[in-house]
Design an enzyme around this catalytic site. Structure first.
Site, PDB file in Angstrom:
ATOM      1  CD  GLU A 131      -1.368  -2.354   2.058  1.00 50.79           C
ATOM      2  OE1 GLU A 131      -2.178  -3.040   2.707  1.00 50.79           O
ATOM      3  OE2 GLU A 131      -0.139  -2.608   2.023  1.00 50.79           O
TER       4      GLU A 131
ATOM      5  CB  CYS B 141      -0.804  -4.392   8.606  1.00 51.13           C
ATOM      6  SG  CYS B 141       0.299  -3.049   8.101  1.00 51.13           S
TER       7      CYS B 141
ATOM      8  CB  ALA C  81      12.598 -36.210  -9.688  1.00 50.24           C
TER       9      ALA C  81
ATOM     10  CB  THR D  49      19.568 -37.197   1.310  1.00 52.00           C
ATOM     11  OG1 THR D  49      18.300 -37.848   1.242  1.00 52.00           O
ATOM     12  CG2 THR D  49      19.785 -36.396   0.034  1.00 52.00           C
TER      13      THR D  49
ATOM     14  CG  ASP E 111      22.182 -38.440  -3.386  1.00 55.78           C
ATOM     15  OD1 ASP E 111      22.612 -39.533  -3.800  1.00 55.78           O
ATOM     16  OD2 ASP E 111      20.968 -38.190  -3.239  1.00 55.78           O
TER      17      ASP E 111
ATOM     18  CD  GLU F 100      15.293 -30.563  -3.069  1.00 53.41           C
ATOM     19  OE1 GLU F 100      16.301 -31.234  -3.366  1.00 53.41           O
ATOM     20  OE2 GLU F 100      15.061 -29.441  -3.552  1.00 53.41           O
TER      21      GLU F 100
ATOM     22  CG  ASN G 133      10.072 -37.857   1.182  1.00 57.74           C
ATOM     23  OD1 ASN G 133      10.523 -36.821   1.675  1.00 57.74           O
ATOM     24  ND2 ASN G 133      10.301 -38.214  -0.066  1.00 57.74           N
TER      25      ASN G 133
END
Length: 367
Positions: free
Chosen positions: A52, A75, A154, A196, A200, A292, A298
């Protein structure tokens, strides 16, 4: 132009702040007088002017009697910036059109009420669904005090995140991998498990022009992250947290010397209590997290009810292999009707791959 057209413009302005405003919301504002746009702005960065005040600062003529279109309720309290309601009243704006009502308990309708009390006409709910969607991470964070978690992975069309030998680079094509760096830019933090890191040796940075790195967080119950890993070698440049169990000062010392923060947390079933980790991240004003992790982490995050959204990048290829890993491991559910379901799903083609996104629907469920 109609109210919805001006609000759509305000939404497009708000999007420009994505990745930079955390833990504040993204907000866009447009000032209109006698059918002319006389000012516009957006919240550009945390600590900067709110949308704003940006719109008023960019005003081309007097905003007296103008209409303000703003994606989130103005606000009415002092934070990093003074109340936007004060600026609206001082400017003589006669009408305010609001997309989302702010769930922040410090606002939560009070800004709208204050403006109406001072004679400003206020309309709410214009493009509300789109405005709510813009700030779903902020809404979750401000109401739960925990980060909004997006699980990203993925996999191949047959549900594998690696081959039978453990090889995983690369499952998706270059376009999808570039999009992942955008995902890292827009999230305040990124979380992986120590498995991980050991498998990796990832860097977990945003390698996108003009992007920012997320806070890197590793679930490492017994502090097994190698001292020569990429994460530790870059911890002085990219903030890194090791979430661990009870630890002696002697064991934590080399990690702290490398630039890491070591967070001793309670254990749950022999592992870092993930809910406690989310609480501590929330206390540190981390409003969003990109998960990830591997299949074990997960599943644990899902089972604990800590995942809000799924991003599944799917490559049109098949790996096969009974022992090849899938993106969600753990015990799994016993029956199909106990599945974690997604709602409001979308499918987007990215290069040769597909991105399926959706919100996790938590219902009363037993394994």
């Amino acid at each position: 132009m109609k109210d919805t057209d001006y609000m759509a413009l305000a939404l497009s302005l708000a999007e420009r702040g994505r990745g930079w405003t955390s833990p504040n919301p993204m907000v866009g504002a447009v000032l209109v007088k006698e059918g002319r746009i006389i000012g516009q702005g957006w919240h550009k960065r945390r600590g900067g002017l709110h949308a704003e005040r940006e719109a008023l600062a960019n005003c081309q003529e007097s905003p007296d009697r103008a209409t303000l279109y703003v994606t989130l309720e103005p606000c009415c309290h002092y934070g990093r910036q003074p109340p936007c309601t004060d600026a609206i009243l001082e400017a003589g704006i006669s009408r305010v059109v609001v997309g989302s009502v702010d769930p922040n308990p410090l606002v939560a309708g009070k800004g709208i009420d204050l403006l109406r009390t001072h004679g400003v006409a206020v309309e709410t709910g214009v493009l509300r669904a789109e405005c709510d969607r813009l700030n779903r991470a902020f809404f979750h964070y401000i109401t739960t005090k925990r980060p909004y978690v997006t699980m990203k992975y993925a996999m191949t069309l047959d549900g594998k995140i690696s081959t039978c030998t453990g090889a995983s680079q690369w499952i998706t094509g270059e376009a999808a991998r570039e999009r992942v760096h955008w995902d890292r830019h827009v999230n305040a933090s990124i979380l992986v498990g120590v498995g991980t890191v050991l498998a990796d040796d990832p860097l977990l940075t945003c390698r996108m022009d003009g992007g920012k790195n997320p806070l890197r967080v590793v679930c490492d119950t017994r502090l097994r992250t190698p001292l020569d890993s990429k994460l530790l070698r870059t911890a002085h440049e990219v903030p890194t947290i090791l979430a661990t169990g009870p630890v002696t000062p002697e064991k934590a010392a080399p990690y702290e010397a490398a630039g890491c923060q070591v967070w001793p947390l309670p254990l749950r079933e022999g592992h870092v209590d993930l809910a406690a980790l989310m609480d501590q991240l929330g206390t540190a004003e981390i409003d969003s997290l990109l998960l990830e992790g591997g299949g074990t982490l997960n599943w644990s995050m899902l089972e604990a009810g800590l995942v809000q959204r799924i991003q599944a990048y799917i490559a049109p290829k098949l790996f096969g292999g009974e022992g090849a890993k899938s993106p969600v491991g753990g015990a799994g559910v016993a029956l199909p009707d106990r599945a974690f379901r997604l709602e409001d799903t979308t499918v987007t083609r990215i290069g040769e791959d597909f991105l399926i996104e959706g919100d996790v629907q938590y219902v009363h469920r037993d394994r």
